[in-house]
Design an enzyme around this catalytic site. Sequence first.
Site, PDB file in Angstrom:
ATOM      1  CE  LYS A   1      62.067  -2.872   8.424  1.00  0.00           C
ATOM      2  NZ  LYS A   1      60.862  -2.515   9.121  1.00  0.00           N
TER       3      LYS A   1
ATOM      4  CE  LYS B   1      60.256   0.493   7.310  1.00  0.00           C
ATOM      5  NZ  LYS B   1      59.093   0.531   8.196  1.00  0.00           N
TER       6      LYS B   1
HETATM    7  C1  PBG Z   1      56.131  -0.705   9.695  1.00  0.00           C
HETATM    8  C2  PBG Z   1      57.191  -1.701   9.576  1.00  0.00           C
HETATM    9  C3  PBG Z   1      57.492  -2.555   8.491  1.00  0.00           C
HETATM   10  C4  PBG Z   1      58.500  -3.409   8.949  1.00  0.00           C
HETATM   11  C5  PBG Z   1      58.794  -3.037  10.240  1.00  0.00           C
HETATM   12  N1  PBG Z   1      58.003  -1.970  10.604  1.00  0.00           N
HETATM   13  C6  PBG Z   1      56.878  -2.717   7.175  1.00  0.00           C
HETATM   14  C7  PBG Z   1      56.871  -1.641   6.191  1.00  0.00           C
HETATM   15  O1  PBG Z   1      57.492  -0.594   6.331  1.00  0.00           O
HETATM   16  O2  PBG Z   1      56.152  -1.858   5.195  1.00  0.00           O
HETATM   17  C8  PBG Z   1      59.121  -4.538   8.166  1.00  0.00           C
HETATM   18  C9  PBG Z   1      59.640  -5.672   8.977  1.00  0.00           C
HETATM   19  C10 PBG Z   1      59.917  -6.918   8.229  1.00  0.00           C
HETATM   20  O3  PBG Z   1      59.753  -7.019   6.989  1.00  0.00           O
HETATM   21  O4  PBG Z   1      60.334  -7.871   8.885  1.00  0.00           O
HETATM   22  N2  PBG Z   1      56.314   0.460   8.987  1.00  0.00           N
END
Ligand code: PBG
Length: 338
Positions: A262, A209
């Site tokens: 992601k 991520k």
């Molecule tokens: C929580 C999380 C996030 C997303 C999914 N889980 C945001 C982040 O890390 O700031 C992003 C999902 C999206 O942008 O559709 N940590």
Amino acid sequence: MLEEREIISGTARRANLVTRPRRTRRTENLRRMVRETHLSVDNFIYPLFIAESIKEEVEISSMPGVYRWPVERVAREAETIAALGIPAVLLFGIPDFKDAVGTEAYNPNGVVQAAVREIKKAVPELVVITDVCLCEYTDHGHCGVLDASGYVLNDPTLDLLSKMALSHAEAGADIIAPSDMMDGRIGAIRAALDEGGFENTPIMAYSAKYASGFYGPFREAADSAPAFGDRRSYQMDPPNAREALREVELDIAEGADMIMVKPALAYLDVIARVKDRFDLPLAAYNVSGEYSMLKAAAKMGWLDEERVVRESLTAIKRAGADMIITYHAKEAARWLKS
Ligand code: PBG
């Protein structure tokens, strides 16, 4: 120079080509026969935002067509999703109460725990995945607990994430999906689930991520923007791809059942490399900003929405994703049916 009449009548001299890739592109049925990638509703996971103390669903302004749902109404929405043939949803909670350690995240009667119970009661066959991360539950908006300098502490956060994961499983979640990017969280959560008697509950790890600008609209949707600084000390640095393989390897060693990359569209190369190296089911998260970009351009009349959404989702699958988490899932399911 060829005469126009020679070209049109077909008497112009033919080049002597043995191979002509265009031969198999001539008609739709020919194209169907040689098509390498097939998008299916089976691949989709639809994210749902559940908010406390709202009476009706509220549209998220930066994500047209996506709503925050009250617990009381989420089961109806889940029925609609299941009726479209979508196999799974991914839940995010937006609690009223936030504090420094995200206490609401592991409240057995918290907003996600309640939503899981409602959905499983109404549509037991729908797979319910829960996002495990503290950022929606902390008053500072970071994904873990902080030290005096504002640094996100890794190891103390693991205990809280484990409690959160266990409370989701106890509420009936089918899959636990940690998105916090703390080191060692998969192992910690696996141990907590096993100890709680949930040895059959799989973990979908947000393994690679990235600290991405494409999460912008989500942070409005989930009210989870960090109050100071950013997430670069725990989420991955966008230029790194080899490091993603290491993250995936660690998560698998710690017991992940499914892995994830992601965002999706700006990281298709990472999806392809992970797919090449590892055999676990691979998810890709087509994130909020990727959704909003296409929605906005379509609204302006600059892009044909159905066409570009199909093309984007197909690209994610072609890169190697088995599962696609996407806010376009409902629309795409309808398009695939017709
Ligand atoms: C929580 C999380 C996030 C997303 C999914 N889980 C945001 C982040 O890390 O700031 C992003 C999902 C999206 O942008 O559709 N940590």
